[in-house]
Write a protein that holds these residues in place. Structure first.
Motif, PDB file in Angstrom:
ATOM      1  N   ASP A  52       0.827  -1.216   0.000  1.00  0.00           N
ATOM      2  CA  ASP A  52       0.000   0.000   0.000  1.00  0.00           C
ATOM      3  C   ASP A  52       0.865   1.272   0.000  1.00  0.00           C
ATOM      4  O   ASP A  52       1.652   1.489   0.928  1.00  0.00           O
ATOM      5  N   GLU A  70      -4.477   1.980  -2.894  1.00  0.00           N
ATOM      6  CA  GLU A  70      -5.743   2.430  -2.282  1.00  0.00           C
ATOM      7  C   GLU A  70      -5.576   3.651  -1.384  1.00  0.00           C
ATOM      8  O   GLU A  70      -6.545   4.327  -1.072  1.00  0.00           O
ATOM      9  N   ASN A  71      -4.324   3.919  -0.944  1.00  0.00           N
ATOM     10  CA  ASN A  71      -4.080   5.072  -0.061  1.00  0.00           C
ATOM     11  C   ASN A  71      -3.258   6.161  -0.729  1.00  0.00           C
ATOM     12  O   ASN A  71      -2.739   7.060  -0.052  1.00  0.00           O
ATOM     13  N   HIS A  97      -3.251  -4.230   2.966  1.00  0.00           N
ATOM     14  CA  HIS A  97      -4.214  -3.527   3.831  1.00  0.00           C
ATOM     15  C   HIS A  97      -3.687  -3.245   5.225  1.00  0.00           C
ATOM     16  O   HIS A  97      -3.966  -2.177   5.768  1.00  0.00           O
ATOM     17  N   HIS A 104      -6.728  -8.256  -0.197  1.00  0.00           N
ATOM     18  CA  HIS A 104      -6.720  -7.069   0.665  1.00  0.00           C
ATOM     19  C   HIS A 104      -7.609  -7.358   1.871  1.00  0.00           C
ATOM     20  O   HIS A 104      -8.841  -7.374   1.752  1.00  0.00           O
ATOM     21  N   HIS A 116      -0.592  -2.830   6.246  1.00  0.00           N
ATOM     22  CA  HIS A 116       0.523  -1.888   6.169  1.00  0.00           C
ATOM     23  C   HIS A 116       1.781  -2.299   6.928  1.00  0.00           C
ATOM     24  O   HIS A 116       2.763  -1.569   6.920  1.00  0.00           O
TER      25      HIS A 116
HETATM   26 FE   LIG Z   1      -4.039   0.453   2.852  1.00  0.00          FE
END
Ligand SMILES: [Fe+2]
Ligand SMILES: [Fe+2]
Length: 279
Positions: free
Chosen positions: A8, A39-40, A174, A149, A176
């Motif tokens: 991520d 996604e981030n 997800h 994820h 991290h």
């Molecule tokens: Fe994330």
């Protein structure tokens, strides 16, 4: 065939660090395909066109997403058109975008699938049944990458074992934080429970730690912002057999800017890439 999967990427610091680190890694490892979870990428939540283009310019070829896929409205303007960007496949039918994509690498098709777990997350469709459906649509593809994820280690491990012998690589994203369980499963599937993230090391999962700590203590809502300071880069480098798609090896790649205090042992560097980065 060599694949680099990047965990991520968090906010501007994460995107910037990818731009700084990735060229050296491409020279050092010469991967045939680079995939990253984005996604981030947009300020910690979601993905903008600008952030996506920055990552593509840096050398990332496919972007996967997760529960934050829809947090920036910009995504709705390009996810239907850009086949290089996929969101979890087990969102309900009719959700914008696609949950998988096929690209050509070394003259062979590679299927990349994005899934999301359901434990402590949104109650999407079953990711196990969904991946079965997608694999059944592509019976002649042997090189298959799955980004699972998910929040819990058990659900990610379950997906790894469920796909052992059917996918080339199953990576968790997800949470991290990189896990130390990378291995090739007996059926030939490379697996890791979480790749980790690219972003500020001294926040909490890349977010400013003071606001996160305050939320835990007060239980009041607070607006999260991406942290500043030294950054880290987490990925896995995977080698696959060209003919069968079976994994030969999986290695973690971990690079951190943080300088250890005197007398403190430096954090393990899973692959020493410092010389290539100094070129
Ligand atoms: Fe994330
Ligand atoms: Fe997530």
């Amino acid at each position: 065939m060599k694949l680099l999967f990047i965990g991520d990427i968090v906010g501007v610091p994460g995107c910037q660090y990818v731009r700084e680190v990735l060229p050296g890694l491409l020279r050092a490892f010469n991967p045939d395909l680079v995939v990253a979870n984005a996604e981030n990428a947009a300020n910690g939540k979601g993905l903008t066109r600008k952030a996506a283009e920055q990552l593509f310019d840096a050398g990332v070829e496919i972007l996967t997403l997760g529960n934050h896929a829809w947090d920036h409205k910009d995504i709705f303007t390009f996810i239907d058109e850009d086949r290089r960007i996929i969101r979890p496949a087990n969102y309900p039918e009719g959700t914008p975008g696609s949950g998988y994509t096929v690209c050509t690498v070394r003259s062979r098709p590679v299927l990349i699938v994005n899934l999301m777990g359901r434990t402590f997350m949104q109650s999407l469709d079953c990711p196990f049944r969904e991946v079965d459906r997608i694999l059944a649509l592509h019976p002649h593809i042997h090189h298959i990458v799955v980004d699972m994820h998910a929040e819990t280690t058990s659900e990610k491990l379950a997906m790894g074992w469920y796909l052992d012998g059917r996918a080339s690589l199953v990576v968790g994203t997800h949470t991290h934080v990189p896990t130390a369980d990378e291995r090739v499963l007996p059926g030939g599937t490379a697996y890791i429970t979480d790749v980790g993230m690219v972003g500020p090391s001294d926040g909490i999962l890349g977010i400013d730690r003071e606001t996160v700590i305050r939320r835990f203590i007060t239980q009041l809502p607070s607006k999260f912002a991406v942290a500043n300071g030294p950054r880290q880069f987490c990925a896995v480098l995977v080698e696959l057999d060209d003919a069968t798609g079976r994994a030969r090896s999986i290695e973690r790649v971990y690079i951190a800017e943080q300088t250890p205090a005197p007398g403190v042992q430096a954090r393990r560097r899973d692959r020493d890439v410092s010389s290539s980065l100094q070129e």
